[in-house]
Design a protein around this motif. Structure first.
Motif, mmCIF file in Angstrom:
data_model
loop_
_atom_site.group_PDB
_atom_site.id
_atom_site.type_symbol
_atom_site.label_atom_id
_atom_site.label_comp_id
_atom_site.label_asym_id
_atom_site.label_seq_id
_atom_site.Cartn_x
_atom_site.Cartn_y
_atom_site.Cartn_z
ATOM 1 N N SER A 65 -17.804 5.520 -1.368
ATOM 2 C CA SER A 65 -17.886 4.426 -0.394
ATOM 3 C C SER A 65 -17.569 3.087 -1.044
ATOM 4 C CB SER A 65 -19.284 4.366 0.225
ATOM 5 O OG SER A 65 -19.568 5.545 0.912
ATOM 6 N N LEU A 66 -18.031 2.916 -2.262
ATOM 7 C CA LEU A 66 -17.774 1.686 -3.001
ATOM 8 C C LEU A 66 -16.278 1.498 -3.246
ATOM 9 C CD1 LEU A 66 -19.168 -0.687 -4.542
ATOM 10 C CD2 LEU A 66 -19.046 0.769 -6.554
ATOM 11 N N TRP A 124 -16.492 -10.708 3.987
ATOM 12 C CA TRP A 124 -16.983 -9.406 3.553
ATOM 13 C C TRP A 124 -18.367 -9.399 2.900
ATOM 14 C CZ3 TRP A 124 -14.181 -5.211 4.894
ATOM 15 C CH2 TRP A 124 -12.826 -5.399 5.201
ATOM 16 N N THR A 134 -13.831 2.887 -1.536
ATOM 17 C CA THR A 134 -13.199 2.672 -0.234
ATOM 18 C C THR A 134 -13.361 1.223 0.214
ATOM 19 O OG1 THR A 134 -13.558 4.970 0.395
ATOM 20 C CG2 THR A 134 -13.186 3.408 2.188
ATOM 21 N N PHE A 135 -14.549 0.660 0.040
ATOM 22 C CA PHE A 135 -14.829 -0.726 0.397
ATOM 23 C C PHE A 135 -13.963 -1.678 -0.423
ATOM 24 C CE2 PHE A 135 -17.936 -4.419 0.114
ATOM 25 C CZ PHE A 135 -17.680 -4.882 1.389
ATOM 26 N N HIS A 136 -13.895 -1.464 -1.727
ATOM 27 C CA HIS A 136 -13.065 -2.284 -2.623
ATOM 28 C C HIS A 136 -11.604 -2.224 -2.181
ATOM 29 C CE1 HIS A 136 -10.802 -3.337 -6.260
ATOM 30 N NE2 HIS A 136 -11.872 -4.000 -6.652
ATOM 31 N N ALA A 153 -10.395 -1.528 0.787
ATOM 32 C CA ALA A 153 -10.195 -2.185 2.082
ATOM 33 C C ALA A 153 -10.037 -3.692 1.907
ATOM 34 C CB ALA A 153 -11.363 -1.878 3.011
ATOM 35 N N VAL A 182 -17.068 -7.467 -3.601
ATOM 36 C CA VAL A 182 -16.203 -8.386 -2.854
ATOM 37 C C VAL A 182 -15.551 -9.386 -3.811
ATOM 38 C CG1 VAL A 182 -16.109 -10.140 -1.044
ATOM 39 C CG2 VAL A 182 -17.610 -8.153 -0.773
ATOM 40 N N ALA A 231 -22.286 -0.333 -0.205
ATOM 41 C CA ALA A 231 -21.843 1.061 -0.314
ATOM 42 C C ALA A 231 -22.981 1.934 -0.832
ATOM 43 C CB ALA A 231 -20.643 1.143 -1.247
ATOM 44 N N HIS A 289 -21.411 -7.416 4.516
ATOM 45 C CA HIS A 289 -21.254 -6.031 4.945
ATOM 46 C C HIS A 289 -22.277 -5.160 4.237
ATOM 47 C CE1 HIS A 289 -17.408 -5.896 7.288
ATOM 48 N NE2 HIS A 289 -17.456 -7.149 6.903
#
Length: 75
Positions: A46-47, A35, A49-51, A53, A2, A41, A38
């Motif tokens: 997933s990591l 964030w 994708t999270f970054h 987003a 984050v 990941a 959350h």
């Protein structure tokens, strides 16, 4: 993740003149508030994708306090 994503966007916006130096703190703080808690990941995809987003939200929705358009959860 984050902090890294928010810092990337904040520095880009500062260097392009969209936010002031002191607003870097505001943008990063808003991202951490929203964030930080959350679920972490589970894998690299997933990591990433999270970054992405986080980056996408603040790239397009956080503007200088001069314009008063902030992302949800912003201070």
């Amino acid at each position: 993740v984050v902090l890294n994503a928010a810092n990337d966007i904040a520095v880009q916006k500062f260097l392009s003149g969209q936010i002031s130096f002191l607003e870097i703190y505001d943008l990063i703080g808003a991202a951490l508030d929203k964030w930080l808690w959350h679920k972490p990941a589970a894998d690299l995809d997933s990591l990433i994708t999270f970054h992405n987003a986080i980056s996408a939200e603040y790239e397009h929705s956080y503007h200088s306090r001069r314009g008063r358009v902030l992302a949800r959860g912003a201070r």
